[in-house]
Scaffold this motif. Structure first.
Motif, PDB file in Angstrom:
ATOM      1  N   ILE A  31       0.836   4.079  -2.941  1.00 11.47           N
ATOM      2  CA  ILE A  31       0.529   5.465  -2.631  1.00 11.47           C
ATOM      3  C   ILE A  31       1.643   6.354  -3.135  1.00 11.47           C
ATOM      4  O   ILE A  31       1.403   7.413  -3.706  1.00 11.47           O
ATOM      5  CB  ILE A  31       0.284   5.649  -1.124  1.00 11.47           C
ATOM      6  N   ASP A  32       2.886   5.912  -2.934  1.00  6.46           N
ATOM      7  CA  ASP A  32       4.023   6.711  -3.395  1.00  6.46           C
ATOM      8  C   ASP A  32       3.991   6.844  -4.915  1.00  6.46           C
ATOM      9  O   ASP A  32       4.264   7.924  -5.459  1.00  6.46           O
ATOM     10  CB  ASP A  32       5.356   6.068  -2.943  1.00  6.46           C
TER      11      ASP A  32
ATOM     12  N   ASP B  40       0.853  -1.201   0.000  1.00  5.61           N
ATOM     13  CA  ASP B  40       0.000   0.000   0.000  1.00  5.61           C
ATOM     14  C   ASP B  40       0.879   1.237   0.000  1.00  5.61           C
ATOM     15  O   ASP B  40       0.595   2.215  -0.702  1.00  5.61           O
ATOM     16  CB  ASP B  40      -0.896   0.035   1.241  1.00  5.61           C
TER      17      ASP B  40
ATOM     18  N   ILE C  23       1.256   9.312  -5.875  1.00  5.72           N
ATOM     19  CA  ILE C  23       1.624  10.673  -5.584  1.00  5.72           C
ATOM     20  C   ILE C  23       2.629  11.166  -6.625  1.00  5.72           C
ATOM     21  O   ILE C  23       2.569  12.308  -7.076  1.00  5.72           O
ATOM     22  CB  ILE C  23       2.218  10.782  -4.145  1.00  5.72           C
TER      23      ILE C  23
END
Length: 182
Positions: free
Chosen positions: A172-173, A168, A176
């Motif tokens: 997410i990284d 996760d 982004i």
């Protein structure tokens, strides 16, 4: 003067002379002539020829007045006949004009009814098409919402099964980074 008579045996037999009867020196023919003169004299004295002439003149005048009246009546009848013929012609022309006008009005009414019916059909068709399009959009939006919901649930289920906390964080990284790159 002596007269003779012939018999069938061929003998001639003398006959006796007869004298004609006379009165005051006139024989029968003379008395007839005198009677005629007396009758004519009485007729003239009583003015019968004038009365006859007057009666005939009155008859002639009456016949002439009847003829004049008949001529006047005939002229009047001819005038009336002509007037009624003109009226009949006028009525026939007016009837033809009324029929023509009625046919024109009927054609206009039929054309307007056709136009109104066509516009009503077109309006109802557009309304039906708009309703169908609205229903299609509603169905498509509903399907999209249902598909998005199902996809979100499926994705959440897949993510919950296959991803742990480290996966996760990497996801997410990466998201982004993609957002920042834009």
């Amino acid at each position: 003067m002596a007269e003779t008579v012939h018999t069938t045996a061929g003998t001639v037999v003398p006959t006796a002379e007869h004298e004609e009867a006379t009165a005051w020196g006139f024989n029968a023919g003379g008395w007839v002539a005198i009677a005629m003169l007396v009758v004519f004299a009485i007729l003239i004295w009583k003015r019968v020829p004038g009365a006859i002439a007057k009666s005939l003149d009155d008859k002639i005048a009456a016949i002439r007045s009847q003829l004049d009246e008949a001529k006047a009546l005939r002229a009047e009848a001819e005038a009336l006949r002509k007037e009624y013929e003109e009226k009949a012609d006028s009525v026939e022309k007016e009837a033809a004009a009324i029929i023509e006008r009625a046919n024109g009005e009927a054609a206009a009414i039929v054309a307007k009814a056709d136009s109104d019916a066509q516009s009503l059909i077109d309006r109802r068709t557009r309304m039906a098409e708009v309703k169908i399009a609205a229903e299609e959009r509603a169905v498509i939006e509903g399907l999209r919402a249902t598909a998005a919901d199902a996809a979100a649930k499926a994705a959440a289920h897949l993510i919950a099964e296959r991803h742990d906390a480290a996966a996760d964080g990497a996801l997410i990284d990466r998201a982004i980074g993609e957002i920042a790159a834009r």
